[in-house]
Design an enzyme around this catalytic site. Structure first.
Site, PDB file in Angstrom:
ATOM      1  N   SER A 205      19.430  42.694  22.511  1.00 23.42           N
ATOM      2  CA  SER A 205      18.694  42.056  21.693  1.00 23.42           C
ATOM      3  C   SER A 205      19.476  41.617  20.536  1.00 23.42           C
ATOM      4  O   SER A 205      18.958  40.945  19.627  1.00 23.42           O
ATOM      5  CB  SER A 205      17.391  43.040  20.987  1.00 23.42           C
ATOM      6  OG  SER A 205      16.293  42.690  22.140  1.00 23.42           O
TER       7      SER A 205
ATOM      8  N   LYS B 219      19.964  38.000  19.824  1.00 22.62           N
ATOM      9  CA  LYS B 219      18.506  37.113  19.101  1.00 22.62           C
ATOM     10  C   LYS B 219      18.948  36.610  17.980  1.00 22.62           C
ATOM     11  O   LYS B 219      18.552  35.584  17.601  1.00 22.62           O
ATOM     12  CB  LYS B 219      17.303  37.910  19.194  1.00 22.62           C
ATOM     13  CG  LYS B 219      17.006  38.035  20.643  1.00 22.62           C
ATOM     14  CD  LYS B 219      15.803  39.252  20.559  1.00 22.62           C
ATOM     15  CE  LYS B 219      15.439  39.630  21.966  1.00 22.62           C
ATOM     16  NZ  LYS B 219      14.355  40.817  22.083  1.00 22.62           N
TER      17      LYS B 219
ATOM     18  N   TYR C  94      18.753  33.238  28.483  1.00 25.41           N
ATOM     19  CA  TYR C  94      18.333  34.252  27.647  1.00 25.41           C
ATOM     20  C   TYR C  94      19.189  35.551  28.337  1.00 25.41           C
ATOM     21  O   TYR C  94      19.687  36.350  27.490  1.00 25.41           O
ATOM     22  CB  TYR C  94      16.746  34.617  27.844  1.00 25.41           C
ATOM     23  CG  TYR C  94      16.327  35.564  27.422  1.00 25.41           C
ATOM     24  CD1 TYR C  94      16.115  36.159  25.909  1.00 25.41           C
ATOM     25  CD2 TYR C  94      16.033  37.011  28.192  1.00 25.41           C
ATOM     26  CE1 TYR C  94      15.905  37.360  25.343  1.00 25.41           C
ATOM     27  CE2 TYR C  94      15.442  37.996  27.535  1.00 25.41           C
ATOM     28  CZ  TYR C  94      15.624  38.366  26.134  1.00 25.41           C
ATOM     29  OH  TYR C  94      15.043  39.595  25.661  1.00 25.41           O
TER      30      TYR C  94
ATOM     31  N   VAL D 186      18.763  47.280  22.866  1.00 30.91           N
ATOM     32  CA  VAL D 186      18.493  48.333  24.027  1.00 30.91           C
ATOM     33  C   VAL D 186      19.759  49.010  24.492  1.00 30.91           C
ATOM     34  O   VAL D 186      19.687  50.302  25.174  1.00 30.91           O
ATOM     35  CB  VAL D 186      17.387  48.112  24.955  1.00 30.91           C
ATOM     36  CG1 VAL D 186      16.053  47.962  24.642  1.00 30.91           C
ATOM     37  CG2 VAL D 186      17.844  47.020  25.769  1.00 30.91           C
TER      38      VAL D 186
ATOM     39  N   TYR E  37      12.767  46.312  15.765  1.00 34.08           N
ATOM     40  CA  TYR E  37      11.564  46.442  16.500  1.00 34.08           C
ATOM     41  C   TYR E  37      10.478  46.792  15.851  1.00 34.08           C
ATOM     42  O   TYR E  37      10.450  46.390  14.378  1.00 34.08           O
ATOM     43  CB  TYR E  37      11.891  47.387  17.832  1.00 34.08           C
ATOM     44  CG  TYR E  37      13.080  46.943  18.828  1.00 34.08           C
ATOM     45  CD1 TYR E  37      13.022  45.859  19.373  1.00 34.08           C
ATOM     46  CD2 TYR E  37      14.226  47.721  18.600  1.00 34.08           C
ATOM     47  CE1 TYR E  37      14.011  45.599  20.327  1.00 34.08           C
ATOM     48  CE2 TYR E  37      15.195  47.478  19.307  1.00 34.08           C
ATOM     49  CZ  TYR E  37      15.187  46.434  20.357  1.00 34.08           C
ATOM     50  OH  TYR E  37      16.390  46.312  21.043  1.00 34.08           O
TER      51      TYR E  37
HETATM   52  N1  GLU Z   1      17.608  41.901  27.816  1.00 30.03           N
HETATM   53  C1  GLU Z   1      16.639  43.049  26.835  1.00 30.03           C
HETATM   54  C2  GLU Z   1      15.280  42.373  27.573  1.00 30.03           C
HETATM   55  O1  GLU Z   1      14.936  41.301  27.785  1.00 30.03           O
HETATM   56  C3  GLU Z   1      16.917  42.896  25.942  1.00 30.03           C
HETATM   57  C4  GLU Z   1      16.060  43.869  24.867  1.00 30.03           C
HETATM   58  C5  GLU Z   1      16.424  44.479  23.772  1.00 30.03           C
HETATM   59  O2  GLU Z   1      17.556  44.817  23.510  1.00 30.03           O
HETATM   60  O3  GLU Z   1      15.506  44.761  22.951  1.00 30.03           O
HETATM   61  O4  GLU Z   1      14.505  43.326  27.912  1.00 30.03           O
END
Ligand code: GLU
Length: 323
Positions: A66, A69, A197, A274, A256
């Site tokens: 994430s 992002k 993504y 994650v 989060y």
């Molecule tokens: N690639 C992970 C997903 O799409 C990223 C989630 C994350 O790091 O929060 O679930």
């Protein structure tokens, strides 16, 4: 003036907080991530003077997950402008988990709440995935990360990408649902968007790279470049206004559905993934990169968050401070 961070501080943090790795668990819903060593713990700090300090497992590679992002958001803001970006995604924090689908149907505007939850990041990827191949779009992201980190090449981890792609049905559901409600434009190829993504989430870095990414935001969109005469100069990659937007979203939504508690205790802009990575920074001063793959229920590295709490306390880094 807060005191400087030294090598001993970082070594001590690793020593004191490694036991906390026992309180989390590695993410297993992406099968390849389950191979990480749950007791690994690393930290790096990049100073505005070009200095880099690191301790523990700071050289271990891991995938951005994430944390990608913040890069895709920044690139989308730069390429498409804030107006277009925020016509597709909101600015509000979420109390739901990062991969939640529920609000997409119940909110009037149908927009994902913010660009840090999966739905929001997938919409951002849809803005970037049109025109040109996925690989060309990915290269654009990799080049941006290369410039910020000073690494000659940034690559995605093929195994993690495959693992995400194979098991990514929830993300696929989010994407197709958003296409059905018109949030993802009708001419967008959803599979291409998801591919971008998943690959962006699978880009590989270490703690030093993350610290440099943090420092780049700390310097409002400028990276530090070392010169041959040993001095440093800074180079603007995005405008301070874009860095400011990404920073603000990191404060409100970067950790989060624990972003409120994190900001209360640590008081720094941060983004986690994650895989156990966290990027954080102290504006105008330091970038931090942390790695501890044992995460909590929200998706944040347990020991990583503890180390940042301590660092913020000991070095008075909290942005909302009476001192
Ligand atoms: N690639 C992970 C997903 O799409 C990223 C989630 C994350 O790091 O929060 O679930």
């Amino acid at each position: 003036m807060p005191n400087e961070i030294g090598q001993e501080t970082l070594e001590r943090l690793i020593r004191d907080y490694r036991p906390y790795t026992k309180q989390g668990a590695v993410a297993a819903y992406i099968p390849e991530l389950a191979y990480a060593n749950p007791h690994a713990l690393g930290i790096a700090a990049a100073g505005a003077d070009g200095s880099i300090l690191k301790a523990g497992d700071a050289d271990t590679s891991f995938t951005l997950q994430s944390i990608s992002k913040i890069i895709t958001l920044m690139v989308a803001l730069n390429d498409c402008g804030p107006e277009r970006v925020f016509s597709k995604v909101g600015m509000e924090p979420s109390v739901d988990p990062f991969n939640s689908i529920v609000k997409l149907e119940t909110l009037d505007h149908k927009k994902p709440l913010n660009p840090m939850i999966n739905a929001g990041a997938i919409v951002i990827a849809s803005l970037l995935s049109g025109g040109g191949s996925v690989d060309a779009r990915l290269q654009h992201l990799c080049d941006t990360v290369s410039r910020i980190t000073g690494r000659s090449s940034i690559r995605f981890n093929e195994k993690v990408y495959e693992s995400e792609r194979r098991t990514g049905d929830r993300n696929r559901a989010l994407a197709y649902f958003m296409k059905s409600t018109g949030i993802i434009d009708s001419d967008v190829d959803v599979e291409k968007t998801l591919d971008l993504y998943f690959k962006a989430c699978s880009l590989e870095v270490d703690c030093v790279d993350l610290a440099k990414i943090g420092l780049f935001f700390a310097l409002w969109g400028k990276c530090v470049e070392s010169q041959t005469d040993g001095t440093c100069s800074t180079k603007e990659i995005v405008t301070p206004e874009i860095a400011q937007i990404v920073t603000t979203i990191m404060i409100t939504s970067g950790m989060y559905n624990h972003s409120g508690e994190f900001f209360l205790k640590v008081g720094l802009p941060a983004k986690s993934g994650v895989s156990g990575g966290i990027v954080a920074f102290s504006p105008n001063r330091y970038g931090f990169g942390l790695f501890g793959p044992a995460i909590d229920a929200a998706g944040n590295s347990v020991a990583g968050v503890k180390m940042l709490e301590e660092l913020s306390r000991s070095h008075r880094l909290h942005l909302v401070s009476p001192h």
